[in-house]
Design an enzyme around this catalytic site. Structure first.
Site, PDB file in Angstrom:
ATOM      1  CD  GLN A   1      -8.805  -1.631  -4.861  1.00  0.00           C
ATOM      2  OE1 GLN A   1      -8.876  -2.631  -4.171  1.00  0.00           O
ATOM      3  NE2 GLN A   1      -8.612  -0.438  -4.347  1.00  0.00           N
TER       4      GLN A   1
ATOM      5  CD1 TRP B   1      -4.733   9.016   0.012  1.00  0.00           C
ATOM      6  CD2 TRP B   1      -6.463   9.479   1.357  1.00  0.00           C
ATOM      7  NE1 TRP B   1      -5.250  10.229  -0.387  1.00  0.00           N
ATOM      8  CE2 TRP B   1      -6.315  10.536   0.426  1.00  0.00           C
ATOM      9  CE3 TRP B   1      -7.494   9.546   2.301  1.00  0.00           C
ATOM     10  CZ2 TRP B   1      -7.170  11.652   0.424  1.00  0.00           C
ATOM     11  CZ3 TRP B   1      -8.336  10.650   2.291  1.00  0.00           C
ATOM     12  CH2 TRP B   1      -8.177  11.681   1.362  1.00  0.00           C
TER      13      TRP B   1
ATOM     14  N   GLY C   1       0.805  -1.221   0.000  1.00  0.00           N
ATOM     15  CA  GLY C   1       0.000   0.000   0.000  1.00  0.00           C
ATOM     16  C   GLY C   1       0.841   1.276   0.000  1.00  0.00           C
ATOM     17  CG  HIS C   2       3.377   2.650   2.617  1.00  0.00           C
ATOM     18  ND1 HIS C   2       3.753   3.704   3.403  1.00  0.00           N
ATOM     19  CD2 HIS C   2       2.343   2.058   3.278  1.00  0.00           C
ATOM     20  CE1 HIS C   2       3.000   3.750   4.497  1.00  0.00           C
ATOM     21  NE2 HIS C   2       2.145   2.742   4.446  1.00  0.00           N
TER      22      HIS C   2
ATOM     23  CD  GLU D   1      -6.338   2.580  -5.962  1.00  0.00           C
ATOM     24  OE1 GLU D   1      -6.971   1.522  -5.741  1.00  0.00           O
ATOM     25  OE2 GLU D   1      -5.114   2.686  -5.727  1.00  0.00           O
TER      26      GLU D   1
ATOM     27  CG  ASP E   1       6.744   5.633   3.663  1.00  0.00           C
ATOM     28  OD1 ASP E   1       5.889   5.376   2.807  1.00  0.00           O
ATOM     29  OD2 ASP E   1       6.484   5.725   4.884  1.00  0.00           O
TER      30      ASP E   1
HETATM   31  N1  UDP Z   1      -4.811  -3.459  -4.341  1.00  0.00           N
HETATM   32  C1  UDP Z   1      -5.037  -4.140  -5.507  1.00  0.00           C
HETATM   33  N2  UDP Z   1      -5.575  -5.393  -5.427  1.00  0.00           N
HETATM   34  C2  UDP Z   1      -5.919  -5.980  -4.252  1.00  0.00           C
HETATM   35  C3  UDP Z   1      -5.703  -5.247  -3.066  1.00  0.00           C
HETATM   36  C4  UDP Z   1      -5.157  -3.990  -3.132  1.00  0.00           C
HETATM   37  O1  UDP Z   1      -4.741  -3.657  -6.608  1.00  0.00           O
HETATM   38  O2  UDP Z   1      -6.415  -7.105  -4.261  1.00  0.00           O
HETATM   39  C5  UDP Z   1      -4.177  -2.134  -4.410  1.00  0.00           C
HETATM   40  C6  UDP Z   1      -5.186  -1.011  -4.336  1.00  0.00           C
HETATM   41  O3  UDP Z   1      -5.617  -0.644  -5.627  1.00  0.00           O
HETATM   42  C7  UDP Z   1      -4.389   0.083  -3.640  1.00  0.00           C
HETATM   43  C8  UDP Z   1      -3.404  -0.654  -2.761  1.00  0.00           C
HETATM   44  O4  UDP Z   1      -3.324  -1.971  -3.285  1.00  0.00           O
HETATM   45  O5  UDP Z   1      -3.678   0.842  -4.589  1.00  0.00           O
HETATM   46  C9  UDP Z   1      -3.872  -0.764  -1.313  1.00  0.00           C
HETATM   47  O6  UDP Z   1      -3.695   0.461  -0.686  1.00  0.00           O
HETATM   48  P1  UDP Z   1      -4.708   1.006   0.405  1.00  0.00           P
HETATM   49  O7  UDP Z   1      -4.167   2.306   0.883  1.00  0.00           O
HETATM   50  O8  UDP Z   1      -6.078   1.055  -0.134  1.00  0.00           O
HETATM   51  O9  UDP Z   1      -4.708  -0.081   1.555  1.00  0.00           O
HETATM   52  P2  UDP Z   1      -3.559  -0.887   2.339  1.00  0.00           P
HETATM   53  O10 UDP Z   1      -3.324  -2.117   1.567  1.00  0.00           O
HETATM   54  O11 UDP Z   1      -2.352   0.012   2.408  1.00  0.00           O
HETATM   55  O12 UDP Z   1      -4.200  -1.165   3.658  1.00  0.00           O
END
Ligand code: UDP
Length: 472
Positions: free
Chosen positions: A344, A362, A19-20, A367, A119
């Site tokens: 996603q 976020w 997610g980062h 998105e 970061d």
């Molecule tokens: N994501 C994705 N497929 C998945 C799960 C997550 O493409 O099955 C991507 C999503 O589009 C986003 C990132 O992973 O860009 C997740 O970031 P987010 O801040 O929403 O959540 P985190 O995973 O950091 O809790």
């Protein structure tokens, strides 16, 4: 200048979590698409995720070694926070990060960048950049609203004035009436002094660095963009939504980990559904629920009557024994369960999708906004409770399921009826229509912001100008 052509060279160093990493690679792509030389530094095991997300853009990757298990006390191959989720591993993982300072400095020395974008969890990167007389900018992928809440909670410590975890408190001097409880704040192990210091230093780096890049656009949250800059006194540039750099279906599909579903099969399934009828359910890259909660979600989705795509991270490859009896047969054409990673952005942007059930990371928030969708908000940890409030109370495109406890802090599963009701509220009826219209307006503004002459595009120009004039 770090480059023979006289172009600015920026070195990106994302925190080792999907997610980062994903928004940071998107950010590097924004820079590369505007003629800036971009290099991403990461460890060996995180490089494939980055290569996939870079797609066709011209961006260099420099790999460095993650310290060995003998040094960190972590298992072999534990280089991404996704593989260090258990608390004992997570704290070791976070503490190991400081050992990346020397390898990073080695890369800076070899690459001669004009700036390091790192970061917040690498607070020492400011000192590393200073050794080479270049600025360090902080990027942790957040927008202004959560940045403002995080900074205000740090500044005023309102949680110290309540006597229980459930007693509500207001954030002082905040632009809106924002009520939280201690249960919704990130839980810090106070006895672990090294970890607490790392967090303090990380937060401090927002203030001591050259500035902060926000993954946002001005029109989404003008009050909070102004508050962050003018009241909290932070230097910041908004360059988002960075995910909009993924323009074609192939780029959207290859972002992040390898998808657990064939892109064409997924598109074919979506194509067979009515516009705005499908609810997309995904809780980010790290969360997995206990069986009892998964069962409530399954029953709710069935009862909602909407077609759905549901991303289930738990027990990838195992049998779905917790599903209600006969669920898969009854939902054969109605529901698609993706076991593992979903493409996603490709899914959200499809016209068949009409709503998004999210944990409010976020990236997911932005998105969904870019896709013009209303949300069911189900925050779990970190700053997600703030993001959920932003969606429901500030931009008014979200309906909550009443989750108000940081994951791991106890609490009953959210019940089927509550989830079903929230899904129905965002998918059909007057309220849903109003939220969707508001979300669509924001989606249009997001695209304008990143186009030539838009607010994010202009802020990019101003940042590059500042970096250019610094390095002359
Ligand atoms: N994501 C994705 N497929 C998945 C799960 C997550 O493409 O099955 C991507 C999503 O589009 C986003 C990132 O992973 O860009 C997740 O970031 P987010 O801040 O929403 O959540 P985190 O995973 O950091 O809790």
């Amino acid at each position: 200048m770090g480059n023979d052509n006289g172009e600015v060279h920026v070195l990106f160093f994302p925190f080792l979590a999907n997610g980062h990493i994903i928004p940071c690679v998107d950010l590097a792509r924004v820079f590369a698409s505007r003629g800036t030389k971009a290099t991403i530094v990461t460890t060996h095991l995180n490089a494939p995720l980055i290569t996939r997300t870079i797609g066709k853009a011209t961006i260099n990757i420099r790999t460095i070694n993650f310290p060995s298990p003998e040094v960190t006390g972590l298992p072999e191959n534990c280089e991404n926070s996704e593989s260090a989720l258990a608390p004992d591993k997570f704290f070791k993982f976070m503490k190991a990060l400081v050992l990346l300072q020397e390898p990073l400095e080695q890369v800076i020395q070899e690459e001669h960048p004009d700036c390091v974008v790192a970061d917040m969890f690498f607070p020492w990167a400011t000192a590393s950049a200073a050794k080479f007389d270049i600025p360090r900018i902080v990027f942790h992928g957040l927008g202004f609203f959560p940045l403002c809440v995080l900074a205000s909670v740090r500044q005023y410590k309102p949680e110290e004035k309540v006597s229980s975890y459930t007693e509500p408190f207001l954030i002082p001097n905040f632009p809106c009436e924002l009520t939280l409880t201690k249960l919704q704040l990130p839980q810090v192990p106070q006895h672990d002094k090294v970890f607490c210091k790392l967090l303090d230093d990380s937060n401090e780096s927002e203030v001591t660095s050259y500035g902060v890049i926000a993954n946002s656009f001005y029109e989404l949250e003008p009050v909070y963009a102004d508050y962050y800059r003018n009241q909290l006194g932070r230097k910041a540039w908004h360059l988002g939504p960075v995910s909009l750099c993924n323009r074609d279906s192939e780029e959207k599909a290859s972002r992040g980990r390898e998808a657990a579903i064939d892109e064409h099969e997924c598109l074919k399934w979506l194509q067979s559904k009515e516009p705005k009828s499908v609810v997309y359910v995904c809780f980010g890259s790290m969360t997995s629920f206990p069986d009892a909660q998964l069962k409530e979600i399954a029953m709710a989705l069935e009862a909602s009557g909407q077609p759905f795509i549901w991303v289930v991270r738990k027990g990838e490859g195992e049998k779905l024994e917790w599903l209600p009896e006969g669920f898969e047969e009854r939902m054969e054409n109605k529901g698609l369960i993706i076991r593992g990673w979903a493409p996603q952005v490709m899914i959200l942007d499809h016209e068949a999708v009409g709503g998004f059930v999210t944990h409010c990371g976020w990236n997911s928030v932005l998105e969904g906004v870019c896709a013009g969708l209303p949300f069911v908000t189900w925050p779990m940890y970190g700053e997600q409770f703030y993001n959920a409030k932003f969606l429901s109370d500030v931009v008014k495109i979200g309906v909550g399921v009443g989750a108000n406890t940081m994951i791991g802090m106890g609490g009953e599963p959210v019940k089927k009826d509550v989830i079903e009701n929230a899904v129905k509220r965002i998918m059909a009826g007057e309220e849903a229509e109003e939220m969707r219209n508001r979300a669509k307006e924001l989606a249009t503004l997001a695209r304008k912001a990143v186009d030539v002459g838009g607010s994010s595009s202009n802020d990019f120009n101003s940042l590059i100008e500042q970096l250019r004039s610094r390095s002359h």
